[in-house]
Design a protein around this motif. Sequence first.
Motif, PDB file in Angstrom:
ATOM      1  N   ASP A  32      -2.670   3.391   0.375  1.00  0.00           N
ATOM      2  CA  ASP A  32      -2.678   4.521   1.300  1.00  0.00           C
ATOM      3  C   ASP A  32      -3.930   4.512   2.184  1.00  0.00           C
ATOM      4  N   GLU A  33      -5.060   4.174   1.599  1.00  0.00           N
ATOM      5  CA  GLU A  33      -6.308   4.185   2.365  1.00  0.00           C
ATOM      6  C   GLU A  33      -6.358   3.053   3.381  1.00  0.00           C
ATOM      7  N   ILE A  34      -5.851   1.895   3.027  1.00  0.00           N
ATOM      8  CA  ILE A  34      -5.798   0.788   3.988  1.00  0.00           C
ATOM      9  C   ILE A  34      -4.854   1.155   5.137  1.00  0.00           C
ATOM     10  N   PHE A  35      -3.734   1.741   4.782  1.00  0.00           N
ATOM     11  CA  PHE A  35      -2.782   2.186   5.803  1.00  0.00           C
ATOM     12  C   PHE A  35      -3.428   3.199   6.734  1.00  0.00           C
TER      13      PHE A  35
ATOM     14  N   LEU B 292     -13.106  -4.108   1.674  1.00  0.00           N
ATOM     15  CA  LEU B 292     -12.306  -2.906   1.441  1.00  0.00           C
ATOM     16  C   LEU B 292     -12.687  -2.210   0.140  1.00  0.00           C
ATOM     17  N   ALA B 293     -12.970  -2.989  -0.892  1.00  0.00           N
ATOM     18  CA  ALA B 293     -13.362  -2.379  -2.166  1.00  0.00           C
ATOM     19  C   ALA B 293     -14.638  -1.559  -2.003  1.00  0.00           C
ATOM     20  N   GLU B 294     -15.590  -2.108  -1.258  1.00  0.00           N
ATOM     21  CA  GLU B 294     -16.837  -1.382  -1.024  1.00  0.00           C
ATOM     22  C   GLU B 294     -16.609  -0.162  -0.146  1.00  0.00           C
ATOM     23  N   LYS B 295     -15.789  -0.306   0.870  1.00  0.00           N
ATOM     24  CA  LYS B 295     -15.551   0.799   1.804  1.00  0.00           C
ATOM     25  C   LYS B 295     -14.792   1.942   1.134  1.00  0.00           C
ATOM     26  N   LEU B 296     -13.839   1.583   0.265  1.00  0.00           N
ATOM     27  CA  LEU B 296     -13.004   2.597  -0.369  1.00  0.00           C
ATOM     28  C   LEU B 296     -13.568   3.076  -1.703  1.00  0.00           C
TER      29      LEU B 296
END
Length: 223
Positions: free
Chosen positions: A12-15, A34-38
């Motif tokens: 959902d967050e990538i979307f 992405l892991a760090e950002k999310l």
Amino acid sequence: MPRGRVESKARDEIFRLIVERELAPGTRITEVFLAEKLGISRTPVRIALRELIAEGLLERDSTRGCIIPPLESEDMRHVFSLREKLEGMAAAQAAEHASPEDVKSLERILEEGAEDYTGWRREAFARHNEEFHRRIARMSGNAYLEKYIGECFWRSQIYVFFFDTFFLFGAEKRTLEATPYYGTSFTEHGDILAAIRERRCEDAGRAMERHVRASYTLLVKKP
């Protein structure tokens, strides 16, 4: 948080990052980034990326990462022309096979989507739009149509997210100049639903073809 919920959150967050255009077309992204950002581990991110690649929203690159597909006019023409034919066939077959429960589900999707549209909730509207098209593909009873429509739907939506004024402007800029293209496109869903409800197979197919073709035409004529 249970594993399934973490993976769903990652997806959902990538979307959301794509819909909100925080990740631009052609941008290379990695699990680590992405892991760090999310703020979540790499494993659910990896699973989410695999799903989004399979659906056509992302592309795998040659360095074990992936990219947001670049925007190219020829690619846009190809993906929308394919959607037009495939989804036209699916809508015609859905009109033949739809049960009363199927029709009710489409009515619910349109009702909820209308609320998202008028409320300028872009991510939620995008999901209801997907659900409408994917549900019709499933209602066709043709597993091949469902598979190939699913593979090209999100690829076409990349162009919508970056060209359609509904996604380009936020609610705070809802002016005459920012009238969303999707307004016309969204109302066409009602014509498709009516034809399916009344089992007018040919009309349903033609209405869906007009709808997809009109979406493409509006994007090509973007200001």
